[in-house]
Design a protein around this motif. Structure first.
Motif, PDB file in Angstrom:
ATOM      1  N   HIS A  14       0.849  -1.184   0.000  1.00 57.34           N
ATOM      2  CA  HIS A  14       0.000   0.000   0.000  1.00 57.34           C
ATOM      3  C   HIS A  14       0.890   1.240   0.000  1.00 57.34           C
ATOM      4  CE1 HIS A  14      -2.981  -2.963   1.188  1.00 57.34           C
ATOM      5  NE2 HIS A  14      -2.171  -3.287   2.174  1.00 57.34           N
ATOM      6  N   SER A  29      -2.829   0.393  -4.125  1.00 56.84           N
ATOM      7  CA  SER A  29      -2.737  -0.820  -3.338  1.00 56.84           C
ATOM      8  C   SER A  29      -2.813  -2.046  -4.233  1.00 56.84           C
ATOM      9  CB  SER A  29      -3.888  -0.860  -2.322  1.00 56.84           C
ATOM     10  OG  SER A  29      -3.904  -2.088  -1.649  1.00 56.84           O
ATOM     11  N   ASP A  31      -3.995  -4.648  -3.260  1.00 53.37           N
ATOM     12  CA  ASP A  31      -5.205  -5.337  -2.826  1.00 53.37           C
ATOM     13  C   ASP A  31      -6.476  -4.742  -3.429  1.00 53.37           C
ATOM     14  OD1 ASP A  31      -3.509  -6.881  -1.313  1.00 53.37           O
ATOM     15  OD2 ASP A  31      -3.917  -5.820   0.556  1.00 53.37           O
ATOM     16  N   ARG A  32      -6.349  -3.697  -4.219  1.00 52.92           N
ATOM     17  CA  ARG A  32      -7.519  -3.037  -4.812  1.00 52.92           C
ATOM     18  C   ARG A  32      -7.263  -2.807  -6.299  1.00 52.92           C
ATOM     19  NH1 ARG A  32     -11.041  -0.889  -1.540  1.00 52.92           N
ATOM     20  NH2 ARG A  32     -11.561   0.817  -2.931  1.00 52.92           N
ATOM     21  N   ASP A  33      -8.306  -2.880  -7.087  1.00 50.81           N
ATOM     22  CA  ASP A  33      -8.175  -2.690  -8.532  1.00 50.81           C
ATOM     23  C   ASP A  33      -8.010  -1.226  -8.922  1.00 50.81           C
ATOM     24  OD1 ASP A  33      -8.389  -5.405  -9.033  1.00 50.81           O
ATOM     25  OD2 ASP A  33     -10.573  -5.312  -9.224  1.00 50.81           O
ATOM     26  N   GLU A  34      -8.568  -0.317  -8.124  1.00 44.83           N
ATOM     27  CA  GLU A  34      -8.547   1.105  -8.431  1.00 44.83           C
ATOM     28  C   GLU A  34      -7.905   1.877  -7.278  1.00 44.83           C
ATOM     29  OE1 GLU A  34      -9.738   2.557 -11.247  1.00 44.83           O
ATOM     30  OE2 GLU A  34     -10.195   0.568 -12.038  1.00 44.83           O
ATOM     31  N   SER A  36      -7.614   4.827  -4.424  1.00 41.53           N
ATOM     32  CA  SER A  36      -8.569   5.505  -3.550  1.00 41.53           C
ATOM     33  C   SER A  36      -8.047   6.909  -3.297  1.00 41.53           C
ATOM     34  CB  SER A  36      -8.711   4.762  -2.221  1.00 41.53           C
ATOM     35  OG  SER A  36      -9.170   3.450  -2.423  1.00 41.53           O
ATOM     36  N   HIS A  67      -9.277   1.996   3.802  1.00 38.17           N
ATOM     37  CA  HIS A  67      -8.825   2.016   2.415  1.00 38.17           C
ATOM     38  C   HIS A  67      -9.973   2.247   1.440  1.00 38.17           C
ATOM     39  CE1 HIS A  67      -4.704  -0.177   2.888  1.00 38.17           C
ATOM     40  NE2 HIS A  67      -4.853   0.803   3.752  1.00 38.17           N
ATOM     41  N   THR A  68     -11.186   1.888   1.840  1.00 36.37           N
ATOM     42  CA  THR A  68     -12.365   2.066   0.985  1.00 36.37           C
ATOM     43  C   THR A  68     -12.819   3.513   0.903  1.00 36.37           C
ATOM     44  OG1 THR A  68     -13.821   1.656   2.860  1.00 36.37           O
ATOM     45  CG2 THR A  68     -13.221  -0.244   1.471  1.00 36.37           C
TER      46      THR A  68
END
Length: 174
Positions: A14, A29, A31-34, A36, A67-68
Motif C-alpha cells: 500500500h 494498493s 489489494d484493490r483494482d482502483e 482511492s 482504504h475504501t
C-alpha cells in the motif's frame, strides 16, 4: 503525483502519495483494482487505514480513513508533520515537536513528550513500521511505536543518498 513524499506500509503493498494538483492523497494498493482518494496530505498508511492532514496555519485536521474511503475518525491538533499508526491510535508529531496521540474511535487526543529538535520539517515511518524518524531544524529524533523517544540527535540530519527520493526510513544519520 509527488512520489518523493510517498508513504508505504511495511509490506510495501500500500503506497500513499500526494496529488499536489488537488491537495489530496491517493492510495495505490495491490489489494484493490482502483486507487482511492482522500482529502489532505499523506501522513501514514497501514494494511487497513490511511492518515491524512489538512494543515491551515498553526492548526490541522487529522483524518483516518479505511482504504475504501470511509472515515474512521478525525481530530483537530496543532499543525502536524509526521504520523505512525499503532492499532487504534495515531501517534502524531506536531510542527513544534510535540508528540500527540489520537484515539481513532473517540477522536480524543493526549499530549506526550516535547522534542527538542527545533521546528519539525519532516517525519517518516521506518521501513519495519516500528518507529518514526523525525527531522527538525536543530536535529533528529527517533520515536518508538509506543511513543517513547528512543534517541535525540542534536545538529544531526539524515544523510543524503544517491537517490534523493529514497524514503527517509532507508537513510542513515551521520
Amino acid at each position: 503525483y509527488e512520489f518523493g513524499t510517498s508513504r508505504s506500509d511495511p509490506s510495501g503493498r500500500h503506497v500513499l502519495v500526494t496529488d499536489s494538483g488537488n491537495f489530496a492523497s491517493v492510495l495505490f494498493s495491490f489489494d484493490r483494482d482502483e486507487p482511492s482518494y482522500f482529502p489532505g496530505l499523506p501522513l501514514a498508511v497501514d494494511g487497513d487505514s490511511v492518515v491524512t492532514a489538512q494543515n491551515v496555519g498553526n492548526d490541522a485536521t487529522v483524518s483516518v480513513f479505511a482504504h475504501t474511503g470511509d472515515q474512521l475518525g478525525s481530530a483537530r491538533t496543532p499543525s502536524v508533520r509526521a504520523a505512525l499508526l499503532v492499532g487504534d491510535t495515531v501517534r502524531l508529531v506536531t510542527e513544534d515537536g510535540r508528540i500527540v496521540d489520537l484515539d481513532i474511535g473517540s477522536g480524543d487526543t493526549s499530549e506526550g513528550d516535547q522534542l527538542g529538535i527545533g521546528t519539525v520539517t519532516e517525519g517518516h515511518v521506518g521501513t519495519t513500521g516500528g518507529h518514526l524518524t523525525v527531522v527538525g531544524t536543530d536535529g533528529t529524533a527517533i520515536i518508538a511505536d509506543d511513543g517513547a523517544v528512543v534517541g535525540t540527535f542534536d545538529a544531526l540530519q539524515p544523510r543524503a543518498t544517491a537517490t534523493p527520493s529514497a524514503p527517509l526510513g532507508t537513510r542513515c544519520l551521520s
